[in-house]
Write an enzyme that holds these catalytic residues in place. Structure first.
Site, PDB file in Angstrom:
ATOM      1  CG  ASN A 122      -1.695   1.259   1.438  1.00 25.85           C
ATOM      2  OD1 ASN A 122      -2.034   1.599   2.558  1.00 25.85           O
ATOM      3  ND2 ASN A 122      -1.991   1.980   0.377  1.00 25.85           N
ATOM      4  N   GLY A 123       0.873   2.002  -1.068  1.00 26.05           N
ATOM      5  CA  GLY A 123       1.715   3.184  -1.152  1.00 26.05           C
ATOM      6  C   GLY A 123       2.282   3.360  -2.534  1.00 26.05           C
ATOM      7  CE1 TYR A 262     -14.224   9.829  -0.662  1.00 22.99           C
ATOM      8  CE2 TYR A 262     -12.066   9.408  -1.623  1.00 22.99           C
ATOM      9  CZ  TYR A 262     -13.444   9.284  -1.663  1.00 22.99           C
ATOM     10  OH  TYR A 262     -14.042   8.618  -2.689  1.00 22.99           O
ATOM     11  CB  CYS A 458       2.048  13.393   4.294  1.00 29.07           C
ATOM     12  SG  CYS A 458       2.296  13.677   2.524  1.00 29.07           S
TER      13      CYS A 458
END
Length: 490
Positions: A122-123, A262, A458
């Protein structure tokens, strides 16, 4: 003169930032792959393009990968029977790096000198193409266009002896954001990048240990939340127990702020905070900063609902479901003709006309990306008889692309990168438009505000301040050329 609208898209889904991926792994459970499939159901919102599961039965690795949702691909008993073993890891995906195709569906698997190695990521590795060119020049042969495969090759070519040291050596060469779940004969590995940009948590189901992108996946399988994997931490789970390693110098964490806005499900806990509660507080801060003269507070479903509740409670304006969303429609399939395409929007959202007619409404949404959905929603409110339509947005203006695994349009297609707020208001045809300030967003998260010298999270999509080097981007292209980069490695 422009003959086409640079912000226009044929599908309302394309007017949202899309989360990159979700990962889930378990070690030490009967029918581990079935547990992984359930966990991935809970993470489906993080990636709806493809899914995969790899299992290990102490003799062999087994994998099944498919395009589409978990449901329909992993619900059948015969599929789970083909994935035996008491350890498994899985992945749900959007293609932020690499083409949309089965060869890029994770977990990626390879046979290394130490045995099988399956990895779910994930990333986004922001120097993956630079590393890839170097690896290819030394003889590596890539089977996918995914940045994740770079990690496999770095492990395979490392000069270190043990798998753990080779894996750490690989991670020290990559830049960007990653939460990884890796399945090996020596155990399962869960780790996060040194800044903790992407989330990863650990839980237990009886004696079995789980890694997952969000706590909601633990809830769904009946597991207990233990703790988050710390930024820069690498945890190995095997039959000997759980062992933590911290191979990187400690850094001030910079977790992605948009997880709270979100990406994460509202019933998850992220960084020790209820996502639902934070979103309500964002709405309350928004009401304090930018009140609206309205009779009704209406969320843009579904992501705008918690913020709209907070806005309504703080402002005293009644909350109502003025837009009804159909949950039985996938991506809009209608293509030809602007008129028919516009009607396609109503497959997903329709105005609650008796409620809206003759009222001043304030719409609450989580973000504005291209602005096309906002324009259509405002038009829908006016067609339903609203006398005034005000828009309030539960995040600051999205002015910059994300290079850490979020599917973001190139900068020239971000409305806020091309227009100030007043011109954006004119573009979406609202009576007023306001965004929460970046300090207000931090206040909603329990901070006094954003530390300008040392940001706590971030927030590059709002501030343009990226917490890691962007080697591929800086070396090869401008932001507007970035979508072409993946094509160069095909």
């Amino acid at each position: 003169m422009l003959t086409t609208n640079p912000f226009d898209v044929s599908d309302a889904d394309e007017d949202k930032l899309r989360e990159e991926c979700g990962v889930f792994g378990i070690w030490g459970a009967d029918t581990a792959s079935a547990v992984v499939a359930l966990g991935l159901h809970a993470l489906q919102h993080r990636g709806q393009e493809a899914a995969g599961i790899s299992s290990y039965d102490r003799n062999y690795f087994h994998s099944h990968r498919a395009t589409g949702h978990i449901a329909g691909n992993f619900d059948e008993e015969d599929v789970i029977r083909q994935l035996p073993g008491d350890a498994a890891c899985g992945h749900v995906r959007y293609s932020t790096t690499g083409e949309s195709g089965l060869r890029n569906v994770q977990p990626l698997y390879a046979e290394l000198s130490s045995g099988g190695f399956a990895v779910a990521h994930n990333g986004n590795i922001s120097n993956a193409m630079t590393l890839r060119r170097e690896l290819v020049s030394h003889g590596s042969i890539f089977q996918s266009t995914s940045d994740t495969e770079t990690i496999i090759h770095l492990v395979a070519t490392s000069a270190y002896k043990t798998l753990l040291d080779r894996f750490i050596d690989a991670l020290k060469q990559v830049e960007g954001a990653y939460s990884l779940v890796c399945l090996t004969p020596e155990g399962m590995i869960g780790c996060r990048d040194p800044l903790g940009i992407r989330p990863l948590v650990m839980g237990k189901l009886g004696d079995a240990v789980i890694f997952a992108s969000e706590t909601v996946a633990l809830d769904v399988v009946g597991a207990d939340f233990i703790r988050q994997v710390d930024p820069g931490e690498l945890i190995i789970v095997n039959d000997e127990g759980i062992k933590s390693h911290r191979p990187f110098p400690p850094l001030a964490p910079r977790p992605c702020i948009f997880e709270h806005v979100y990406f994460s499900r509202p019933d998850s806990i992220v960084d020790g905070q209820s996502v639902y509660s934070v979103r309500k507080q964002i709405g309350a801060e928004l009401a304090i900063e930018s009140p609206a003269p309205a009779d009704l507070v209406i969320p843009v479903p579904d992501s705008g609902v918690p913020a709209a509740i907070g806005f309504a409670q703080e402002s005293g304006i009644p909350f109502e479901l003025g837009i009804i969303r159909s949950h039985y429609v996938g991506r809009t399939f209608i293509q030809p003709g602007d008129k028919v395409r516009h009607l396609g929007v109503k497959l997903k959202h329709n105005a609650n006309r008796p409620l809206i007619e003759g009222k001043r409404v304030v719409l609450i949404d989580d973000s504005i990306v291209r602005g096309t959905t906002s324009t259509k929603i405002v038009d829908m409110m006016r067609e339903a008889g609203a006398t005034e339509v005000h828009m309030r947005v539960a995040s600051p203006p999205t002015t910059n692309s994300c290079f850490y695994g979020v599917d973001t349009p190139e900068r020239e297609k971000l409305l806020a990168a091309q227009m100030d707020v007043e011109h954006m208001r004119e573009y979406i045809k609202a009576d007023s438009l306001a965004f929460i300030s970046i300090d207000g967003l931090y206040r909603a998260l329990g901070e006094a505000g954003r530390n300008a010298e040392h940001p706590q999270r971030c927030d590059a999509c709002f501030s343009g301040e990226y917490p890691t080097p962007l080697t591929d981007h800086d070396g090869l292209a401008t932001v507007t050329q970035l979508p072409l980069l993946a094509e160069r490695v095909k």
